[in-house]
Scaffold this active site. Structure first.
Site, mmCIF file in Angstrom:
data_model
loop_
_atom_site.group_PDB
_atom_site.id
_atom_site.type_symbol
_atom_site.label_atom_id
_atom_site.label_comp_id
_atom_site.label_asym_id
_atom_site.label_seq_id
_atom_site.Cartn_x
_atom_site.Cartn_y
_atom_site.Cartn_z
ATOM 1 N N ASP A 149 0.772 -1.339 0.056
ATOM 2 C CA ASP A 149 0.065 0.051 0.004
ATOM 3 C C ASP A 149 0.830 1.236 -0.141
ATOM 4 O OD1 ASP A 149 -2.651 1.271 -0.012
ATOM 5 O OD2 ASP A 149 -2.872 1.091 1.959
ATOM 6 N N TRP A 172 2.649 7.863 -2.822
ATOM 7 C CA TRP A 172 4.073 8.231 -3.265
ATOM 8 C C TRP A 172 4.284 8.645 -4.512
ATOM 9 C CZ3 TRP A 172 6.913 6.740 -7.756
ATOM 10 C CH2 TRP A 172 8.526 6.867 -7.409
ATOM 11 N N ARG A 180 -1.042 8.982 -10.090
ATOM 12 C CA ARG A 180 -1.124 7.932 -9.371
ATOM 13 C C ARG A 180 -0.281 6.518 -10.168
ATOM 14 N NH1 ARG A 180 -4.061 7.507 -4.604
ATOM 15 N NH2 ARG A 180 -4.388 5.268 -5.142
ATOM 16 N N HIS A 228 1.962 3.174 -9.166
ATOM 17 C CA HIS A 228 1.916 1.943 -9.499
ATOM 18 C C HIS A 228 2.848 1.000 -10.181
ATOM 19 C CE1 HIS A 228 -2.128 2.067 -7.473
ATOM 20 N NE2 HIS A 228 -2.602 3.065 -8.400
ATOM 21 N N SER A 230 -7.898 -5.530 -4.590
ATOM 22 C CA SER A 230 -8.690 -6.042 -3.887
ATOM 23 C C SER A 230 -10.257 -5.978 -4.542
ATOM 24 C CB SER A 230 -9.089 -5.456 -2.416
ATOM 25 O OG SER A 230 -9.506 -4.267 -2.483
ATOM 26 N N GLU A 246 -12.815 -4.666 -3.450
ATOM 27 C CA GLU A 246 -13.040 -3.257 -3.304
ATOM 28 C C GLU A 246 -12.450 -2.249 -4.291
ATOM 29 O OE1 GLU A 246 -12.312 -5.528 -0.586
ATOM 30 O OE2 GLU A 246 -14.445 -6.069 -0.396
ATOM 31 N N LEU A 251 10.358 -20.699 -5.439
ATOM 32 C CA LEU A 251 9.613 -19.686 -4.395
ATOM 33 C C LEU A 251 8.145 -19.970 -5.104
ATOM 34 C CD1 LEU A 251 9.211 -17.113 -2.640
ATOM 35 C CD2 LEU A 251 9.767 -15.762 -4.557
ATOM 36 N N ILE A 284 -6.449 -5.035 7.835
ATOM 37 C CA ILE A 284 -6.230 -6.190 6.709
ATOM 38 C C ILE A 284 -6.797 -5.798 5.620
ATOM 39 C CG2 ILE A 284 -6.679 -8.624 6.943
ATOM 40 C CD1 ILE A 284 -4.732 -7.903 9.072
ATOM 41 N N GLU A 336 2.081 -13.442 12.391
ATOM 42 C CA GLU A 336 2.622 -12.173 13.133
ATOM 43 C C GLU A 336 2.443 -11.022 12.041
ATOM 44 O OE1 GLU A 336 4.006 -11.965 16.004
ATOM 45 O OE2 GLU A 336 3.701 -14.212 16.288
HETATM 46 C C1 IPE Z 1 -5.461 -2.586 0.055
HETATM 47 O O1 IPE Z 1 -5.075 -1.398 -0.192
HETATM 48 C C2 IPE Z 1 -5.478 -3.512 -1.107
HETATM 49 C C3 IPE Z 1 -4.091 -3.576 -1.893
HETATM 50 C C4 IPE Z 1 -3.079 -2.882 -1.585
HETATM 51 C C5 IPE Z 1 -4.369 -4.401 -3.152
HETATM 52 P P1 IPE Z 1 -6.372 -0.176 -0.291
HETATM 53 O O2 IPE Z 1 -5.305 1.105 -0.532
HETATM 54 O O3 IPE Z 1 -7.431 -0.662 -1.313
HETATM 55 O O4 IPE Z 1 -6.745 -0.431 1.134
HETATM 56 P P2 IPE Z 1 -7.655 0.507 2.000
HETATM 57 O O5 IPE Z 1 -8.920 1.083 1.176
HETATM 58 O O6 IPE Z 1 -6.930 1.751 2.435
HETATM 59 O O7 IPE Z 1 -8.332 -0.033 3.339
HETATM 60 C C1 IPE Z 2 -1.651 0.153 -3.412
HETATM 61 O O1 IPE Z 2 -1.340 1.387 -3.215
HETATM 62 C C2 IPE Z 2 -2.036 -0.414 -4.627
HETATM 63 C C3 IPE Z 2 -3.421 -0.705 -4.932
HETATM 64 C C4 IPE Z 2 -4.370 -0.879 -4.108
HETATM 65 C C5 IPE Z 2 -3.766 -1.176 -6.110
HETATM 66 P P1 IPE Z 2 -2.518 2.626 -3.284
HETATM 67 O O2 IPE Z 2 -3.067 2.741 -4.747
HETATM 68 O O3 IPE Z 2 -3.723 2.128 -2.350
HETATM 69 O O4 IPE Z 2 -1.922 3.813 -2.661
HETATM 70 P P2 IPE Z 2 -2.420 4.997 -1.680
HETATM 71 O O5 IPE Z 2 -2.818 4.195 -0.523
HETATM 72 O O6 IPE Z 2 -3.477 5.568 -2.335
HETATM 73 O O7 IPE Z 2 -1.401 5.764 -1.389
HETATM 74 MG MG MG Z 3 -3.861 2.452 -0.404
#
Ligand code: IPE
Ligand code: IPE
Ligand code: MG
Length: 253
Positions: free
Chosen positions: A23, A28, A36, A40, A68, A70, A134, A198, A210
């Site tokens: 995340d 970043w 954004r 990625h 995810s 979501e 792996l 989570i 852990e």
């Molecule tokens: C969780 O990150 C899913 C992935 C890293 C793929 P999100 O950025 O989607 O999580 P929330 O919404 O902050 O909980």
């Molecule tokens: C995690 O980084 C990658 C995915 C969920 C695809 P984010 O895109 O959630 O980055 P932030 O949380 O917005 O910084």
């Molecule tokens: Mg995020």
């Protein structure tokens, strides 16, 4: 002997299965005045580094949360670009993974990404099936609740068909129908990006894992950061419900 005695090595300072919520890509990029998707892209580079580090250290399994169930709620453009990045990574990386003896797999409902991605995933899984160095698993369109619901449905179907009695359903029976049934549950979980949750990742499988949370954004999570995380893991005492004394002197306690 219960299942925990069977799956946990007597003493281990190196985790066998590391699960990561990668995340912080968006933040970043934003902090650099970039789009954004640049975050990625850099994130994919970091995946490459982590996979190499795990291979070198002899970690058996690495499971990465990439998208995810979501994340479809994100702006359409971001979802489209993430999909493209996934396709590109599948095209570019599988040969190298195979050459390094890495077994590749995806958990989650990949059909939703379209036939091109689903077909490439299937081909990559097939191609790397016999590799043993792996076990790399990408969670894409994955959700822990989806996983558990699917397993319950499968059990219900078996009960309906008369192959299983409801009274025979055990935690082991359910585990066996989840994604990754043949990989030991993660012993170490890392979440970058500062959030301490989570987010519907491996809900069932993380029961005794852990947990390690770091504010470092995923594109900055380099080998040094991974080593810091592993150092933290090495100091943990995994008790699985027992007392510290039982773990330190199992014969006497
Ligand atoms: C969780 O990150 C899913 C992935 C890293 C793929 P999100 O950025 O989607 O999580 P929330 O919404 O902050 O909980
Ligand atoms: C995690 O980084 C990658 C995915 C969920 C695809 P984010 O895109 O959630 O980055 P932030 O949380 O917005 O910084
Ligand atoms: Mg995020």
């Amino acid at each position: 002997m219960n299942t925990i005695d069977q799956v946990v090595p007597a003493s281990s300072t190196l985790p066998q299965h590391v699960a990561v919520i990668m995340d912080g890509n968006g933040r970043w990029a934003k902090s650099r005045g970039q789009a954004r998707i640049q975050g990625h892209r850099k994130g994919v580079e970091m995946v490459r580094e982590l996979v190499a580090a795990c291979g070198e250290k002899g970690i058996a399994a690495l499971t990465l949360f990439a998208f995810s169930s979501e994340n479809w709620r994100r702006p359409k453009l971001e979802v489209r670009l993430l999909r493209q990045l996934f396709l590109l990574a599948l095209e570019r990386e599988i040969e190298k993974l195979d050459a390094h003896g890495i077994r590749f797999g995806v958990i989650g409902d990949v059909a939703a990404f379209g036939a091109d991605i689903a077909e490439r995933v299937r081909a990559a899984e097939e191609r790397t099936r016999a590799n043993t160095r792996l076990r790399l698993t990408i969670a894409a369109n994955y959700g822990g609740r989806w996983d558990i619901t699917r397993a319950c449905r499968e059990l219900a179907r078996e009960v309906e068909a008369g192959r299983l009695k409801a009274s025979e359903i055990t935690p082991e029976q359910l585990s066996a129908r989840l994604s990754l049934p043949d990989v030991p549950e993660p012993d170490f979980f890392i979440r970058t990006g500062g959030e301490q949750r989570i987010s519907n990742f491996l809900l069932w499988q993380l029961a005794y894992t852990e947990l390690y949370f770091t504010p470092v954004l995923w594109p900055d999570f380099d080998r040094r950061q991974f080593d810091l995380a592993l150092q933290s893991f090495a100091t943990r005492q995994r008790r699985f419900g027992r007392t510290g004394e039982q773990i330190e002197a199992p014969r006497r306690a």
